[in-house]
Enzyme design. Structure first.
Site, PDB file in Angstrom:
ATOM      1  CE  LYS A 163      -3.472  -0.658   2.309  1.00  0.00           C
ATOM      2  NZ  LYS A 163      -4.334  -1.073   3.750  1.00  0.00           N
ATOM      3  NE  ARG A 204      -6.497   3.392   4.825  1.00  0.00           N
ATOM      4  CZ  ARG A 204      -7.381   3.183   3.708  1.00  0.00           C
ATOM      5  NH1 ARG A 204      -7.492   2.220   2.852  1.00  0.00           N
ATOM      6  NH2 ARG A 204      -8.489   4.238   3.615  1.00  0.00           N
ATOM      7  N   GLY A 251      -6.312 -10.063   7.568  1.00  0.00           N
ATOM      8  CA  GLY A 251      -6.310 -10.850   8.907  1.00  0.00           C
ATOM      9  C   GLY A 251      -5.401  -9.927   9.996  1.00  0.00           C
ATOM     10  CG  MET A 263      -5.462  -2.440  12.937  1.00  0.00           C
ATOM     11  SD  MET A 263      -4.720  -1.082  13.772  1.00  0.00           S
ATOM     12  CE  MET A 263      -4.379   0.028  12.533  1.00  0.00           C
ATOM     13  NE  ARG A 271      -6.642  -3.798  -3.736  1.00  0.00           N
ATOM     14  CZ  ARG A 271      -7.316  -3.841  -2.594  1.00  0.00           C
ATOM     15  NH1 ARG A 271      -6.480  -4.325  -1.622  1.00  0.00           N
ATOM     16  NH2 ARG A 271      -8.705  -3.658  -2.406  1.00  0.00           N
ATOM     17  CG  HIS A 284     -12.722 -46.228 -11.137  1.00  0.00           C
ATOM     18  ND1 HIS A 284     -14.182 -45.866 -11.173  1.00  0.00           N
ATOM     19  CD2 HIS A 284     -12.499 -46.924 -12.348  1.00  0.00           C
ATOM     20  CE1 HIS A 284     -14.522 -46.428 -12.438  1.00  0.00           C
ATOM     21  NE2 HIS A 284     -13.541 -47.228 -13.102  1.00  0.00           N
ATOM     22  CB  SER A 306       5.912 -43.467 -19.646  1.00  0.00           C
ATOM     23  OG  SER A 306       4.929 -42.805 -19.217  1.00  0.00           O
ATOM     24  CB  CYS A 309       1.522 -41.266 -18.593  1.00  0.00           C
ATOM     25  SG  CYS A 309       1.865 -42.829 -17.970  1.00  0.00           S
ATOM     26  CE1 TYR A 364       5.181 -39.097 -22.540  1.00  0.00           C
ATOM     27  CE2 TYR A 364       7.072 -39.464 -23.569  1.00  0.00           C
ATOM     28  CZ  TYR A 364       6.237 -39.854 -22.893  1.00  0.00           C
ATOM     29  OH  TYR A 364       6.068 -41.297 -22.746  1.00  0.00           O
TER      30      TYR A 364
END
Lengths: 877, 877
Positions: B26, B94, B103, B105, B337, B453, B765, B832, B852
């Site tokens: 800020k 602030r 969370g 002040m 921001r 599954h 793989s 994979c 890959y």
């Protein structure tokens, strides 16, 4: 030019006993005997290098034939006989590999006989019958082992000849019969399209080639593969002047052990068969006599035998197995080798040799096979028994058990109460079966692997066990066992059965057994030597004070694993456990757990007292909770009534706790984290017990072990909880006791992150059973479906649950030890899986730098021995 | 002396926008705006270093108070007001941490007011009501956030005051009411034992201390722990001159996004509330107006807002979220921001910025959060919906699904046929449920983990899925779902339910959703940039030609995993499979397998055609055989009748195949070794398919993959078998096709012995699902019992089945890649498992040197993006 041929005889010996690689075991023995003046028939050995050269080029190497001809010429000079001449020189031809190897060509005797020399032999010996019998034998052996003609063809003709002649024994055939038989045998060669070579040299070349080729026959290749013998070694060929034990009553043949191979007693243990050749003994046609027969009839020869045997034993510094032949009153030795023996004899002989000043204690330890030592602890099937097994499984706990079949634990108990000996046969066992197992002589299961419940518990009890006998179809409804692939074979409950936990074989009926005999003085002495040399400590896995005391008697130096869950199954305790599992809140769980606390504390006090002065490692709850709840609706109903809850609630909890892969499920530290009150109670029981027995004067070394950790954070939280409880207990008791908190390393991730975990752990204990399961992806309970095939086919060299897989699992053990000790140099590292009692694995753990191994109480002596040997092996290699 | 205070104002700016670590987000924004000439109320920032010094010593660091006093003096000079004087200087205080952190002040406004300055403010503004209202607000905020007095105490008095005054809104209270309220508020302080400081300096010191202290309140600590924010950073404090949007109709307050945060369109997206302070908007007391209201009434101010917004966006090179206030016609910016946005806006803005020349393509790719991109592919729960979930589980396949509950697969199909939208709710799913899953909008299970599954199949289908919702008690008998811990809450079959597969939340009823929108031009363009940069290839896991085609549309460059077993469940095929399993001899198995061959071949031809020119990796049979046999007696009877065998035989085989831990059982290569005829048939089907489609002109790149290998020897034997079959097929067909044989690395031992295995394997793989299971000892089907707790409690940072555990499993991946490539430099290495589509895991695989990744077709775009980002991240770090 290489020397392909090594000669030995009266005035020249080319080889030595330490040339086994070059001359093979048999050849080296013959040369060595000749060298030290033992009477041997002269001969020569064709080297293994000649064999490998033969494989390289596909033919005899250059110079071999010339050297053989020269050697034969020298034999002719020594013996005064002529190869293919008169009197004829006859030789035996035998293979002899550097490592004894069945499956290769064995022996051709009487080589050198043909239609001419047989007559010369008849004349020279003045014994035509002997000459023609020798020719008959040679034709048969040469045809069989050199030419590949089925032996049966000759045997049939021999039988016909005896029938035609109207006689019973071969020995009753006269010269004329034998001459006809020789003709018939030669006819067999012709019918098989294989001419019998009349030229002795052709016979000799063919026999040498046959010996070389036999190195690569399928049985020999398979044997080498299984026993890890390199293919490139090759075999030697021994060509030895024939001597005959079948030349009359002043001739004979025999076998002698320099000590009793069954008991190890220092006495010549020999058998003798007059007027016979070696193969008559082997063929079992005649029963050999006690050696006293020789002593009585030919005391000088007997004395000579005794004297030479002693010389040889002294020379070889081991108990020997000797073959000898007496030809017309003259003694010859044909073979010397180290004698096979029972476990008891192995130990006694090694220790006696030390006392006799023949070998050092180190040498004695290195000579003893620790796997064989296990035999001492169990009855064994009589080695003489040769019945066919009806099925086989995985050998899970060694020894033989004979008993009547019981198909469930209750029946086993009942039968036992009635005085019966029982073998419990189950599809698999569960904690419910423990009492039935205890009541049985042995345990047999159709499923499971070497570390299944049945296997682990059996080993703990020291009972023989065979698991994973997948061919058994156990039909509890009709109370019988059928065997797959053996239609019609049915074993009923109450029938006798015999199992061999050392080999995995299963026999119907009562098979004779030999009793165990572990505590003879030589073994005690041998173990004390092992203790002096070993670096590894040996502890035992023990859950009860009785086990702990027994373990200590066996020499255990502490408890490496006390499984607290086994304590939860006894009597009333299971009810409190079930109440805890069914509780809905931490408070209700605490209330139920509070009932368990006094039981646990008493158990722990017993363990600590039994191990006064030694470390005791106690593991917090490990198995999944569903193991404590009944699966059957009836039992669930009873449980609900006992606890005063609706049966639906019990069923629902059972359902909720059901797991597809309990091995990888909600157990171990995971329970302790989600239900911290369990760890809290157990830690309190341990610490209160420690405080209370310390007050009695017991020297307490408590180690609290958290199982199944895969991240350092899990252990960090459990350790914090244990330490919190400890502070509370110490405040309440007004005393402190030293304790350590550590963890099992039994999950690959724990091994991989051992550096992090060692920041929190004061000790590691490898759980190699679970580590093997997860590293291989093998469920020990299901492995029976494929692991026996893997081992049989050589896909794996061993069952990795019995012998640590050094290449894979071992990498994790070594890595975790190294990383753990790098983080925390005083980290204590042990192993409490089944491998803790396996000699080869113990050697691995020694080399990996572990501090101790822990195994079943019964295996402690073997582990001590293995640990001593490991230290010595490490010193010498 | 350290500079604790950084000042900014009309003629001096100490800080810069890149000083976030020192000034907080800020503060850095305020300084940067002042620096580039954006109108901001002057103020100063106390550094994070002052905060950390405060924690170190327990008090303000030396010099801080003096520097604050000096800064206030300068503010007095700039504003012509006096702190505690007349006209009074009021400030806001602030917190502002380097990383945005809820969370802590938040804000105290109007600091500096007391019994004197309130009168001065009334006089200076000629507005007593405004002055007393400001004082009332200050007392409340200060009491709440600085003094820790429950806000409710003030709110109650405010409500009473409105009641007494007979008014509805706060704004209707007049000065007298407010003065009474101020007295009552001061009374609250007294009752709480906390004096209200009349001295503005005391107010200021207390407020600064409160901000510092709020860094360590439990919510802030917990947030930092979860988000891995270091505790040592500390927070800055911003003290800013008050400007008032509530000074009449020419005042107001608002929020502006420089682009549309929902769509990414280039337009100022703002809201405005006249005559109000920021917190009125936050409190939701009044509804803000569209920004057009400002444009209509004060066009110059609107133009100024637009101009400054554009300047800021240009300056910050990103879409911004701005807070502004208009005080009597003068515009001030209070905060800047980077603006939060939807996935679609994120992509569009990044791509538009490239086109506008503001950022590079590399920067655009690095700005896009690949996890957020997944949102594009699934309907999502309306973010505005704020209902309470009734339960939650493991988020297994992203997106929202709304439908009527079906408690089994058949019912789901039936309801679907009747045009209903359905969510299938099961304890767990099995292959039997596939059609029911396909008919459903989403799937919810009570058991199972992120790779169960249900999870795997759902992701393959691109359907939302929540698994392991352990609180669900699914009662199929009475067709309802009860929820543990929510007594009385019952969901019946047919009731509406909504599940969020992105968060794991489960709602009763119909929750509003937003539709998916993945294929807009900016996204297509962004992916093409990723493709240019990435080194990793991206393949898809696809079992059918349809899946393969869809994957190719998504940009897949081949198939990394085709699971052949999925093909066995369809229609008639399962019968042939069952016949095979029940066969007793290799011949009978071959006969049954021959029936499967044509099906398999057709499937394979479809896959190879769909991937013309690209590699296709087909895995041989993996799951345990019992998955193909029915468990229910009825179904077993039907099967026995169909095959013409006794039902006992079926039951016996089911029993024999039963496993305690099927995950670690008789499956994968183990099947292929014991039943080589299965591998034989599958290899034949693949190779015949390859030959036949090659004849059609298809460019074939077949890769045959053997699963579950743990030793090189297993693979050696299977490879020999495949090559034997290949030779036969090539002879029969008269052509050859190129093919590779490789293996899954999914067992720790395979990774540990990768050097040996690479001698036999042409590619690796990684099956990271199974590798995670075995490395952690976590069964993916059972992990729901503890894994959510582990993640929630921070024992594990993530679900390792969703994001690769780099520390543990990753070690094995890296080790195996390195060892494999050391043995065989051209070894192709891929992955994979489910992690192939997880962006963080993709980064890991890139760095580990894989070639890959392969993932579900729907995740291919995300994987492409992640792979492109990985290459860029590697370049810059």
């Amino acid at each position: 030019m290489a020397q392909w041929v090594y000669l030995y005889g009266p005035d020249r010996v080319d080889g030595r006993g330490d040339m086994k690689d070059l001359l093979g075991g048999k050849g080296a023995g013959l040369h060595e005997m000749a060298r030290i003046g033992i009477p041997v028939p002269p001969g020569f050995t064709i080297t293994t290098q000649a064999c490998t050269a033969y494989f390289r080029t596909g033919g005899f190497p250059e110079g071999l034939e010339d050297q053989v001809r020269e050697a034969v010429r020298i034999l002719e000079g020594w013996t005064g006989k002529r190869f293919g001449g008169d009197p004829p020189l006859l030789v035996s031809v035998r293979s002899g590999a550097p490592i004894s190897m069945p499956g290769m060509m064995d022996t051709v005797l009487n080589l050198g006989l043909n239609d001419q020399t047989v007559e010369a032999l008849a004349k020279a010996t003045d014994n035509p019958r002997f000459a023609w019998d020798s020719y008959r034998r040679f034709l048969e052996m040469f045809g069989d082992v050199v030419m590949g003609i089925p032996r049966q063809r000759f045997e049939t003709l021999l039988e016909q000849a005896k029938e035609t002649a109207g006689v019973q024994a071969d020995a009753d055939l006269d010269t004329a019969h034998l001459q006809k038989l020789v003709e018939a045998f030669k006819q067999v060669y012709a019918e098989e399209g294989k001419a019998f070579p009349q030229d002795p040299w052709e016979q000799l070349w063919a026999a040498i080639r046959a010996v070389f080729d036999s190195w690569n026959n399928p049985r020999a290749i398979a044997y080498r593969k299984i026993h890890d013998i390199p293919d490139h070694l090759g075999t030697a060929v021994n060509v030895v002047t024939m001597v005959f034990g079948n030349m009359g009553e002043d001739s004979g043949t025999g076998v002698a052990f320099t000590r009793n191979p069954a008991t190890g007693e220092k006495e010549l243990y020999a058998e003798y068969l007059p007027n016979a050749q070696g193969e008559d003994v082997v063929a079992g046609i005649r029963t050999p006599l006690k050696i006293d027969a020789l002593r009585e009839r030919f005391p000088e020869i007997y004395e000579e035998l005794v004297r030479h045997a002693a010389t040889l034993e002294e020379h070889y510094r081991d108990m020997l197995d000797l073959e000898f032949t007496v030809e017309r009153g003259k003694l010859y030795f044909l073979q010397v080798r180290v004698g096979k023996r029972t476990a008891r004899a192995m130990v006694k002989i090694a220790v006696d040799f030390v006392h006799e000043g023949k070998i050092s204690r180190e040498e004695a330890l290195l000579r003893v096979d620790p796997y064989k030592v296990e035999e001492l602890f169990h009855p064994m099937l009589d080695p003489a028994y040769d019945g066919e097994p009806v099925a086989s499984g995985i050998p899970a706990s060694p020894g033989a058990a004979v008993g009547k079949i019981a198909l469930d634990a209750q029946t086993a108990q009942k039968m036992r109460e009635q005085g019966e000996r029982v073998v419990l046969v189950r599809p698999e066992t569960s904690p419910d079966d423990i009492r039935g197992m205890a009541a049985s002589e042995g345990i047999l299961t159709a499923r499971g692997g070497a570390t299944s419940h049945a296997a682990v518990v059996s080993r703990g009890m020291g009972k023989p066990c065979v698991v994973g006998a997948e061919d058994l179809v156990i039909d509890e409804a009709v109370r019988e066992i059928r065997i797959r692939g053996r239609d019609g074979l049915v074993l009923r409950e109450g029938d006798w059965i015999s199992i061999d936990g050392t080999t995995g074989k299963i026999f119907a009926g009562q098979v004779p057994t030999l009793p165990p005999s572990p505590d003879f003085p030589e073994f005690v002495e041998l173990l004390s030597w092992a203790d002096e040399f070993r670096r590894l400590r040996v502890r035992a896995n023990a859950d009860t004070p009785e086990d702990a005391r027994r373990a200590r008697d066996f020499g255990a130096e502490g408890i490496g694993l006390a499984r607290t869950e086994h304590m939860f199954f006894e009597g009333e305790r299971i009810y409190a456990m079930q109440e805890m599992i069914l509780a809905d809140t931490p408070e209700a769980r605490r209330k139920a757990l509070a009932k368990l606390l006094p039981y646990q504390k008493e158990d722990f006090k017993g363990l600590l007292r039994a191990m006064d002065g030694l470390p005791v490692t106690i593991r917090t709850l490990d198995p999944p909770l569903h193991e404590f709840l009944p699966k059957e609706p009836e039992a669930q109903k009873a449980l609900a009534e006992r606890l005063g809850v609706p049966v639906e609630k019990v069923a629902e909890r059972v359902e909720a706790l059901k797991e597809l892969n309990p091995m990888l499920g909600f157990r171990g530290v995971r329970l302790g984290l989600l239900y911290p009150e369990i760890t809290e109670m157990q830690a309190r029981a341990m610490l209160e017990a420690a405080c209370e027995v310390q007050a009695e004067g017991v020297d307490v070394h408590l180690e609290i072990m958290i199982p199944l950790v895969s991240t350092a954070e899990e252990l960090r939280r459990q350790r914090a909880l244990v330490e919190e409880v400890a502070e509370r207990v110490f405040q309440e008791k007004g005393v402190r006791v030293p304790f350590k908190v550590g963890t099992m390393i039994e999950i690959p991730r724990a091994a991989l992150t051992a550096d992090e975990i060692a920041r929190v752990a004061e000790f590691f204990s490898f759980g190699t059973n679970d580590l093997t399961q997860t590293t291989f992806g093998f469920s020990r309970d299901d492995v029976g479906k494929f692991l026996p095939y893997y081992v049989e086919q050589g896909i794996l060299p061993h069952d990795p649950f019995q012998r640590l897989d050094a290449r894979g699992v071992g990498q994790l053990v070594a890595m975790a030890t190294e990383r753990g000790k790098a983080t925390r140099p005083d980290l204590k590292v042990g192993i409490c899986g089944e491998h803790g009692g396996d000699p080869d694995s113990v050697l691995f753990f020694h080399r990996a730098g572990l501090d101790y191994v822990s195994c079943s109480p019964f295996r402690v002596p073997v582990a001590r021995l293995a640990a001593g040997r490991a230290a010595l092996l490490d010193r010498t290699t």
